[in-house]
Design an enzyme around this catalytic site. Structure first.
Site, PDB file in Angstrom:
ATOM      1  N   HIS A  39       0.846  -1.209   0.000  1.00  0.00           N
ATOM      2  CA  HIS A  39       0.000   0.000   0.000  1.00  0.00           C
ATOM      3  C   HIS A  39       0.873   1.247   0.000  1.00  0.00           C
ATOM      4  CE1 HIS A  39      -2.725  -2.913   2.267  1.00  0.00           C
ATOM      5  NE2 HIS A  39      -3.457  -2.581   1.222  1.00  0.00           N
ATOM      6  N   ASP A 152      -3.762  -8.038  -7.223  1.00  0.00           N
ATOM      7  CA  ASP A 152      -5.167  -8.315  -7.531  1.00  0.00           C
ATOM      8  C   ASP A 152      -5.379  -8.005  -9.010  1.00  0.00           C
ATOM      9  OD1 ASP A 152      -6.237  -8.965  -4.846  1.00  0.00           O
ATOM     10  OD2 ASP A 152      -5.488  -6.969  -4.399  1.00  0.00           O
TER      11      ASP A 152
HETATM   12  O1  PAF Z   1      -8.115  -4.212  -3.070  1.00  0.00           O
HETATM   13  C1  PAF Z   1      -8.777  -3.832  -2.075  1.00  0.00           C
HETATM   14  O2  PAF Z   1      -8.234  -3.608  -1.000  1.00  0.00           O
HETATM   15  C2  PAF Z   1     -10.278  -3.671  -2.190  1.00  0.00           C
HETATM   16  O3  PAF Z   1     -10.826  -4.634  -3.018  1.00  0.00           O
HETATM   17  C3  PAF Z   1     -10.691  -2.257  -2.655  1.00  0.00           C
HETATM   18  C4  PAF Z   1     -10.206  -1.962  -4.055  1.00  0.00           C
HETATM   19  C5  PAF Z   1     -10.145  -1.219  -1.684  1.00  0.00           C
HETATM   20  C6  PAF Z   1     -12.216  -2.141  -2.650  1.00  0.00           C
HETATM   21  O4  PAF Z   1     -12.747  -2.381  -1.398  1.00  0.00           O
END
Ligand code: PAF
Length: 294
Positions: A39, A152
């Protein structure tokens, strides 16, 4: 850094930014919190590319199935806020469920075809929930750019499709997977792993590395590649394979099953989902076979 817990507070802050500089570009990093270096890399990219960056932290109930980990999903507000601040975020949007969904939504955002395989097949309804919350966040923040991790990869393809289909004026920025030194892809769910499972989980990245070598072998077909990757994963005693798939990317279609991979020049994804106890991990790698793997 400003913390907004309500939509009204968020709108006020965004208004002040736009009002003081009408050229201000806004970057959005949507997350479910329990932040890690993956992140942080998205935040840093957003901060480098925009005048202001918004981090959303919201564990979205709509994307969890009835038997999934919504209740026990890890949360650590104080630590998340410190990480956001360290990485130069301007606004953290951290709403309660009631703020995002004051009543049961009657609108669904269903992205077809791309959601039929991989996590879409294993987690029915998951991408409807992702589509709904991401489109709400896009409407609330109206970002110029939004940052998503390649771990993802299906989510990224789905969000890009939704954005194109609905003409949402945001640039979707894909960001590389961040890994531990031994290769395990960072994930908030890694904290669920026992010490032994954590050791065994390295088999995901090891099998992707093995696949990189195999893709270059003359004559290997998707069927053989998948069988060998599954055999490698099964060497980890606690691994329970959910899926191992070789698909075109980002269209996520099945390839010519019995034709040698090396004859093809499209982009492909090798996507894995493997359970260790009740913890499900995903990982992937992209390949363009006849110009060597990415
Ligand atoms: O990837 C994630 O953490 C979640 O799927 C997101 C994109 C924040 C949506 O809730």
């Amino acid at each position: 850094m400003i913390l907004c817990r309500t939509i009204a507070e968020l709108k006020n802050e965004l208004y002040s930014i736009k009002h003081s500089n009408d050229q201000a570009t806004i970057g959005l990093v949507p997350t479910m919190g329990f932040l890690h270096e993956g992140h942080a890399s998205l935040m840093r990219q957003s901060v480098a590319e925009n005048i202001a960056s918004v981090l959303s932290i919201f564990v979205n109930p709509m994307q969890f199935g009835p038997n999934e980990d919504f209740e026990r999903y890890p949360r650590d507000e104080a630590r998340d806020l410190a990480i956001a601040k360290e990485n130069g975020i301007d606004i953290v949007f951290m709403p309660e469920v009631k703020e995002m969904y004051p009543s049961k939504p009657r609108t669904s955002v269903m992205i077809s075809q791309l959601t039929e395989r991989l996590c879409g097949a294993s987690r029915p309804g998951h991408f409807d929930g992702v589509g709904l919350v991401v489109s709400k966040l896009f409407h609330l923040v109206q970002p110029d750019r939004a940052y998503f991790g390649m771990k993802d990869a299906q989510q990224l393809a789905v969000i890009q499709q939704m954005t194109d289909d609905l003409n949402i004026p945001v640039e979707i920025v894909p960001c590389p997977i961040v890994r531990e030194p031994d290769g395990l892809a960072l994930s908030s769910r890694n904290v669920y792993l026992s010490a032994e499972q954590r050791q065994q989980a390295v088999v995901l990245s090891q099998s992707l590395a093995l696949a990189k070598q195999m893709v270059e072998e003359k004559g290997i077909t998707p069927e053989e590649l998948i069988a060998r990757v599954k055999a490698k994963i099964s060497e980890a005693g606690q691994a329970e394979i959910d899926y191992v798939e070789w698909l075109t990317y980002p269209s996520l279609e099945l390839p010519a099953w019995n034709e040698p991979i090396a004859d093809h020049s499209e982009k492909y994804i090798l996507a894995l989902a493997v359970k260790f106890g009740s913890t499900r991990l995903i990982d992937n790698a992209l390949f363009v076979p006849n110009t060597r793997g990415e």
